[in-house]
Design an enzyme around this catalytic site. Structure first.
Site, PDB file in Angstrom:
ATOM      1  CB  CYS A  83      -1.124  -0.011   1.103  1.00 48.60           C
ATOM      2  SG  CYS A  83      -2.412   1.114   0.747  1.00 48.60           S
ATOM      3  CG  HIS A 195      -4.167  -3.743   2.167  1.00 50.07           C
ATOM      4  ND1 HIS A 195      -3.264  -3.049   3.018  1.00 50.07           N
ATOM      5  CD2 HIS A 195      -4.691  -2.467   1.545  1.00 50.07           C
ATOM      6  CE1 HIS A 195      -3.360  -1.692   3.404  1.00 50.07           C
ATOM      7  NE2 HIS A 195      -4.249  -1.132   2.451  1.00 50.07           N
ATOM      8  CD  GLU A 197      -2.291  -6.235   4.716  1.00 50.11           C
ATOM      9  OE1 GLU A 197      -2.630  -5.041   4.923  1.00 50.11           O
ATOM     10  OE2 GLU A 197      -1.681  -6.493   3.668  1.00 50.11           O
TER      11      GLU A 197
END
Length: 214
Positions: A83, A195, A197
Site C-alpha cells: 500500500c 493489501h 493481508e
C-alpha cells in the site's frame, strides 16, 4: 526445518498487526522491529504503510528506514512494500498540494486517482505484466482479485533503466476510467498497492510466493 525470518518495519505506520499475522500464516517467522541489525539480517523485509505519503516518509526517516531499505537492496536482499509502503518507494508523492520526496528506488510520482469515486475501496482485478514471462509474484493467482483501499497511486509510469538491468514486471489495475500501477516485481524489490493481508486466499498465496524467494 527453520522457517525464514521476516522483519516487518516498525515506523509508526498504523496498525501492522494484520500484516504480521498474515505473514505468519503464510509460513514465516515474523518480528516487528526498526532495529537496524535485525532489519539487515532478516531473510525478508516487509514495509507496510497506511495514511498519507508525507506522514509515512516522516516516520520512515525517523527510524532511518530509507537507508535500511537501500542497504538491503544493494545486497540483493528481498524487500516487499504494501500500500503506502509501495508508494514511498517511488520518487515523490503529491497530496493536497504538498510535494514530498520518496525513497527514489523507482522513478515516478504518486498522485490522486482521477476516478468519480475516491477512495478506491474493495476488490478489483489486476493485469500482471510479467505473467507471460513467468511472474513469481502472481504464480498461480494470475486471474484472482485483490483488496484495495487507497486514494492515491502511480498513474503514469515510463520506466527508464540502463540496458544492463532487467526490466521490472509491472502490474496495472483499472478503476473508474483511470489506471494505476497495482504491483511491481523488480529483482529483490516487490511491491503491491493492494493489501495481500486483506485479500484472502489469493493474498496468502502471494505472500507464500514471496516467502519462497527468501
Amino acid at each position: 526445518m527453520t522457517l525464514p525470518l521476516v522483519a516487518v518495519l516498525d515506523y509508526g505506520s498504523g496498525n501492522v498487526r494484520s500484516a504480521v499475522r498474515a505473514v505468519e500464516r503464510a509460513g514465516a517467522q515474523v518480528e516487528l522491529t526498526s532495529d537496524p541489525r535485525k532489519v539487515a539480517e532478516a531473510d525478508g523485509l516487509l514495509v507496510p504503510g497506511v495514511g498519507a505519503f508525507e506522514a509515512c516518509m516522516r516516520g520512515l526517516e525517523a527510524v532511518d528506514g530509507v537507508r535500511l531499505i537501500e542497504r538491503r537492496l544493494i545486497a540483493s536482499k528481498p524487500v516487499l512494500g504494501i500500500c503506502v509502503g509501495m508508494q514511498i518507494l517511488f520518487g515523490e508523492g503529491i497530496e493536497h498540494g504538498v510535494q514530498t520526496q520518496g525513497c527514489g528506488e523507482w522513478p515516478g510520482v504518486i498522485e490522486r486517482l482521477q476516478a468519480p469515486i475516491v477512495p478506491h475501496m474493495g476488490w478489483n482485478t489486476v493485469v500482471p505484466g510479467g505473467a507471460a514471462k513467468g511472474s513469481r509474484m502472481f504464480a498461480g493467482i494470475e486471474d484472482e482479485r485483490f483488496y484495495f483501499v487507497h486514494s492515491y497511486g502511480l498513474r503514469d509510469w515510463v520506466l527508464s533503466r540502463p540496458p544492463a538491468l532487467p526490466e521490472a514486471q509491472v502490474t496495472w489495475t483499472e478503476y473508474g476510467g483511470d489506471r494505476f500501477v497495482s504491483a511491481v516485481e523488480d529483482g529483490p524489490l516487490w511491491a503491491t498497492q493492494f493489501h495481500p493481508e486483506k485479500s484472502g486466499d489469493a493474498g496468502r498465496r502471494l505472500l507464500q510466493n514471496w516467502i519462497a524467494t527468501l
